[in-house]
Design a protein around this motif. Structure first.
Motif, mmCIF file in Angstrom:
data_model
loop_
_atom_site.group_PDB
_atom_site.id
_atom_site.type_symbol
_atom_site.label_atom_id
_atom_site.label_comp_id
_atom_site.label_asym_id
_atom_site.label_seq_id
_atom_site.Cartn_x
_atom_site.Cartn_y
_atom_site.Cartn_z
ATOM 1 N N THR A 14 0.865 -1.178 0.000
ATOM 2 C CA THR A 14 0.000 0.000 0.000
ATOM 3 C C THR A 14 0.902 1.227 0.000
ATOM 4 O OG1 THR A 14 -1.631 -1.215 1.290
ATOM 5 C CG2 THR A 14 -1.905 1.154 1.169
ATOM 6 N N ASN A 15 0.705 2.129 -0.970
ATOM 7 C CA ASN A 15 1.557 3.314 -1.027
ATOM 8 C C ASN A 15 0.982 4.440 -0.161
ATOM 9 O OD1 ASN A 15 -0.485 4.527 -2.524
ATOM 10 N ND2 ASN A 15 0.634 4.497 -4.442
ATOM 11 N N LEU A 16 1.618 5.590 -0.179
ATOM 12 C CA LEU A 16 1.192 6.715 0.656
ATOM 13 C C LEU A 16 -0.185 7.247 0.289
ATOM 14 C CD1 LEU A 16 4.538 8.706 0.907
ATOM 15 C CD2 LEU A 16 3.443 7.324 2.680
ATOM 16 N N ILE A 20 -3.609 -0.017 -3.192
ATOM 17 C CA ILE A 20 -3.227 -1.372 -2.824
ATOM 18 C C ILE A 20 -2.760 -2.116 -4.068
ATOM 19 C CG2 ILE A 20 -4.015 -3.538 -1.805
ATOM 20 C CD1 ILE A 20 -6.245 -1.860 -0.448
ATOM 21 N N THR A 21 -1.557 -2.722 -3.983
ATOM 22 C CA THR A 21 -1.002 -3.494 -5.086
ATOM 23 C C THR A 21 -0.717 -4.903 -4.597
ATOM 24 O OG1 THR A 21 0.038 -1.494 -5.952
ATOM 25 C CG2 THR A 21 0.833 -3.600 -6.814
ATOM 26 N N PRO A 22 -1.407 -5.919 -5.137
ATOM 27 C CA PRO A 22 -1.126 -7.297 -4.728
ATOM 28 C C PRO A 22 0.227 -7.773 -5.257
ATOM 29 C CG PRO A 22 -2.745 -7.270 -6.487
ATOM 30 C CD PRO A 22 -2.482 -5.840 -6.132
ATOM 31 N N VAL A 23 0.941 -8.570 -4.440
ATOM 32 C CA VAL A 23 2.274 -9.049 -4.808
ATOM 33 C C VAL A 23 2.267 -10.559 -5.059
ATOM 34 C CG1 VAL A 23 4.678 -9.245 -4.061
ATOM 35 C CG2 VAL A 23 3.359 -7.203 -3.495
ATOM 36 N N ARG A 24 1.776 -11.329 -4.096
ATOM 37 C CA ARG A 24 1.675 -12.781 -4.242
ATOM 38 C C ARG A 24 0.617 -13.304 -3.275
ATOM 39 N NH1 ARG A 24 6.838 -12.317 -1.736
ATOM 40 N NH2 ARG A 24 6.754 -13.068 0.392
#
Length: 87
Positions: A14-16, A20-24
């Motif tokens: 999760t950036n500032l 939300i960016t899923p990774v695995r």
């Protein structure tokens, strides 16, 4: 793609700004083995409101068991849970 609607364990960033960016993620197979899938590419991110529940729908691409696959993940803001929706 086949609808699975299966709960998964997710690692995400999760950036500032709150994006939300899923990774695995981990998913349990029918034989109770665990498969870890690394998300190679997020193709689209859409918003969905179903029965008053706000969700993010991610269309992603990964190599799963040697084959490149496109699938859908859903994140529910109300329950903070991830679902593998279509595979």
């Amino acid at each position: 793609m086949k609808v699975l609607a299966k709960g998964i364990e997710m690692v995400s960033w999760t950036n500032l700004l709150g994006v939300i960016t899923p990774v695995r993620f981990k998913i349990a197979n029918e034989d109770e083995s665990i498969l870890v899938i690394k998300i190679d590419k997020v193709i689209t991110i859409d918003k969905e409101k179903l029965a008053g529940n706000n969700r993010l729908v991610y269309t992603c691409q990964s190599v799963i068991r040697g084959c490149e696959r496109i699938y859908s993940l859903k994140y529910s803001f109300d329950t903070c849970k991830w679902i593998l929706w279509k595979l």
